[in-house]
Design a protein around this motif. Structure first.
Motif, PDB file in Angstrom:
ATOM      1  N   ARG A  44       1.991 -74.456 -75.406  1.00 45.38           N
ATOM      2  CA  ARG A  44       3.234 -74.970 -74.818  1.00 45.38           C
ATOM      3  C   ARG A  44       2.937 -75.652 -73.479  1.00 45.38           C
TER       4      ARG A  44
ATOM      5  N   ASP B 143      10.628 -78.239 -69.058  1.00 49.76           N
ATOM      6  CA  ASP B 143      10.806 -78.871 -70.376  1.00 49.76           C
ATOM      7  C   ASP B 143      12.031 -79.781 -70.371  1.00 49.76           C
TER       8      ASP B 143
ATOM      9  N   ASN C 231       8.637 -72.799 -86.578  1.00 52.06           N
ATOM     10  CA  ASN C 231       7.954 -73.300 -85.382  1.00 52.06           C
ATOM     11  C   ASN C 231       6.511 -73.668 -85.683  1.00 52.06           C
TER      12      ASN C 231
ATOM     13  N   HIS D 207      14.844 -76.484 -81.834  1.00 50.26           N
ATOM     14  CA  HIS D 207      14.461 -77.023 -80.534  1.00 50.26           C
ATOM     15  C   HIS D 207      15.667 -77.528 -79.742  1.00 50.26           C
ATOM     16  N   SER D 208      16.773 -77.799 -80.426  1.00 52.36           N
ATOM     17  CA  SER D 208      17.921 -78.347 -79.697  1.00 52.36           C
ATOM     18  C   SER D 208      18.596 -77.290 -78.822  1.00 52.36           C
TER      19      SER D 208
ATOM     20  N   VAL E 146       6.925 -81.530 -83.166  1.00 53.68           N
ATOM     21  CA  VAL E 146       7.284 -81.125 -81.803  1.00 53.68           C
ATOM     22  C   VAL E 146       7.044 -82.306 -80.871  1.00 53.68           C
TER      23      VAL E 146
ATOM     24  N   SER F 158      13.996 -74.040 -75.441  1.00 51.55           N
ATOM     25  CA  SER F 158      12.846 -74.795 -74.938  1.00 51.55           C
ATOM     26  C   SER F 158      11.522 -74.147 -75.315  1.00 51.55           C
TER      27      SER F 158
END
Ligand SMILES: Cc1cc2nc3c(=O)[nH]c(=O)nc-3n(C[C@H](O)[C@H](O)[C@H](O)COP(=O)(O)OP(=O)(O)OC[C@H]3O[C@@H](n4cnc5c(N)ncnc54)[C@H](O)[C@@H]3O)c2cc1C
Ligand code: SF4
Length: 479
Positions: free
Chosen positions: A208, A169, A134, A92-93, A143, A96
């Motif tokens: 999402r 995001d 994920n 995630h870093s 998340v 997005s």
């Protein structure tokens, strides 16, 4: 395949004794009867074992091959140790939309193609492990959903494709109040209107969007920029603007017979709803037809695999050879398994009509390949006198896109352009108008989700840099 009990002491050599495990895949017979995802995820044991196949290269070629610079060996090492949430946090870093990228990214042409194991063994299954991580993160609260503390500034995002969602995001995490405008009733851009559900189920995109809404992002749908919302409204109501409304003008085919009613753009098929098991409920009905798709990219393959869920016969024609197909290898293999036929080294010469005014076939001319061109691809040329015909009831064009004209409104129409007509942006992706940023297909032309996500993250950082002085003023006036 799962980890063996006699694992070598040094995980660096796991690739030597452990082969790459294929993701579970539903049979071709089963999957052509629906639009559900075809791959099943790795289980924990398989993900750990497969991650151990990575040799942890000091200069990882896989990272160089990833448009987002994903920190692949680092999260593979964490996965091998069973630290799945930490691995997912690393993912995630740099991305997005990692759960979306893992599904639509042609990894076999990017990170996995670059993996050092190629040539010695099969590459590390980066994409399958990424998908596992994920889903694990979503199922185990890994998340981030909580809204950030509002920073007092507002940003308008035009377009809810991967570019708009990414920008929303990054900025919502920094406390900006983000409003996303889209003229469609369903957000997601080409992720929902171009990518078939068997590649990316709608529920993944919806998840999402729900997460962004939980973080405070507002979606205003059914709103056309340039009509319902004008530049003045955006300027008055927001501190910065991100334009991410894509490039959706399909390139056309210029051959005799193009005007016949049995010729359409692939996107016209893809935007239809596919609620049942066969495509046919929308304007384009493929049921029991012989469909020919012209093109060889991801868009063509999306059309081929969609049409085969209902058509009698689907043939894809492409001007270069099989090795030069620009689509994902995996998609090509899936299409072949599902029964699609491919004709290589041909160019359409004419669409053939029948007495009733419909389409009865396509005339093709053979081509030959030449030297490698400046883009690293083999050039091609037509071979006159080699024409032949194939039968077709419906011909679908997948020849790429041309840039969309900017909305007619005076300001957007006056944003500076490059010589090729594309929108001019600086290194921060700001247009010639201060505070107006742009990214994704709109700027770079038809591209890939990963490149769009990378642009939008850069643009969001640019917006933040642009607004920093305002944030400092706000902070000072509050003390
Ligand atoms: C058929 C097909 C298959 C593809 N397959 C893949 C793949 O497998 N892997 C991959 O990486 N890439 C793939 N791509 C490419 C990828 O989908 C695009 O590069 C990406 O979606 C572009 O993102 P974007 O945010 O710039 O624009 P888009 O996704 O096009 O989103 C733009 C949004 O802006 C909205 N909009 C447009 N005009 C206005 C307006 N005036 N006012 C308000 N809203 C507006 C649109 O409704 C849309 O929702 C594919 C593309 C197609 C067409
Ligand atoms: S190139 Fe392959 S082996 Fe090397 S770090 Fe990347 S995934 Fe691991």
């Amino acid at each position: 395949m799962s980890a063996s009990s006699s694992q070598p002491a040094d995980p660096k050599y796991a690739w030597w004794e452990l082969t790459r495990a294929a993701q579970q895949k539903r049979s071709a017979e089963e999957r052509v009867a629906d639009f559900l995802e075809i791959y099943g995820p790795y289980d924990e044991e398989t993900a750990r074992a497969q991650a151990r196949r990575c040799v942890q290269c000091p200069e990882p070629a896989c990272v160089a091959g990833c448009p987002l610079g994903n920190r692949i060996p680092e999260w593979l090492a964490l996965t091998a140790e069973g630290q799945f949430l930490e691995a997912a946090a690393l993912l995630h870093s740099t991305s997005s939309l990692p759960e979306i990228c893992a599904r639509v990214c042609p990894a076999d042409r990017k990170c996995e193609d670059m993996c050092i194991l190629n040539g010695r063994a099969e590459p590390v299954s980066i994409s399958a492990i990424e998908q596992f991580l994920n889903e694990y993160a979503f199922q185990h609260g890994g998340v981030e959903e909580a809204p950030a503390t509002p920073n007092g500034l507002k940003v308008a995002v035009i377009g809810s494709g991967p570019g708009g969602l990414t920008c929303a995001d990054v900025l919502s995490r920094r406390g900006y109040a983000v409003t996303v405008f889209d003229w469609r009733a369903t957000p997601g851009g080409l992720l929902v209107s171009g990518t078939p559900a068997f590649r990316l189920e709608r529920s993944i995109v919806e998840r999402r969007i729900t997460l962004l809404e939980a973080r405070g992002v507002v979606f205003r749908l059914g709103v056309l920029l340039g009509e319902e919302v004008g530049y003045g409204d955006l300027r008055d109501g927001f501190d910065a603007i991100f334009l991410g409304f894509g490039a959706r003008k399909p390139a056309d085919l210029e051959v005799p017979g193009r005007e016949l009613p049995g010729v359409a753009h692939v996107l016209d098929l893809l935007v239809q709803d596919h609620p049942g098991t066969a495509v046919g409920q929308g304007r384009i009905d493929v049921r029991d037809k012989r469909v020919v798709v012209i093109g060889g990219g991801d868009m063509a393959l999306a059309g081929v695999r969609t049409a085969i869920r209902g058509a009698r016969l689907v043939t894809c024609v492409y001007r270069r050879d099989e090795a030069e197909l620009p689509c994902s290898r995996r998609e090509y293999e899936n299409a072949v398994e599902e029964g699609a036929q491919f004709v290589f080294l041909v160019m359409p010469a004419a669409v053939l009509g029948d007495a009733a005014g419909g389409v009865k076939g396509l005339q093709l001319r053979r081509t030959e390949l030449g030297a490698v061109d400046a883009q690293g691809r083999r050039s091609w040329s037509e071979l006159p006198g080699t024409e032949f015909e194939i039968p077709a009831d419906l011909i679908l064009l997948a020849l790429g896109f041309a840039p969309v004209p900017l909305p007619a409104e005076h300001l957007f129409g006056s944003l500076e352009r490059n010589a090729d007509g594309s929108l001019r942006v600086d290194a921060n992706l700001m247009t010639s108008e201060p505070g107006v940023f742009a990214g994704g297909d709109l700027v770079r032309g038809p591209s890939t989700v990963l490149e769009v996500v990378r642009d939008a993250r850069r643009a969001a950082q640019g917006i933040h840099r642009f607004l920093l002085p305002r944030l400092v003023d706000l902070a000072e006036s509050a003390t």
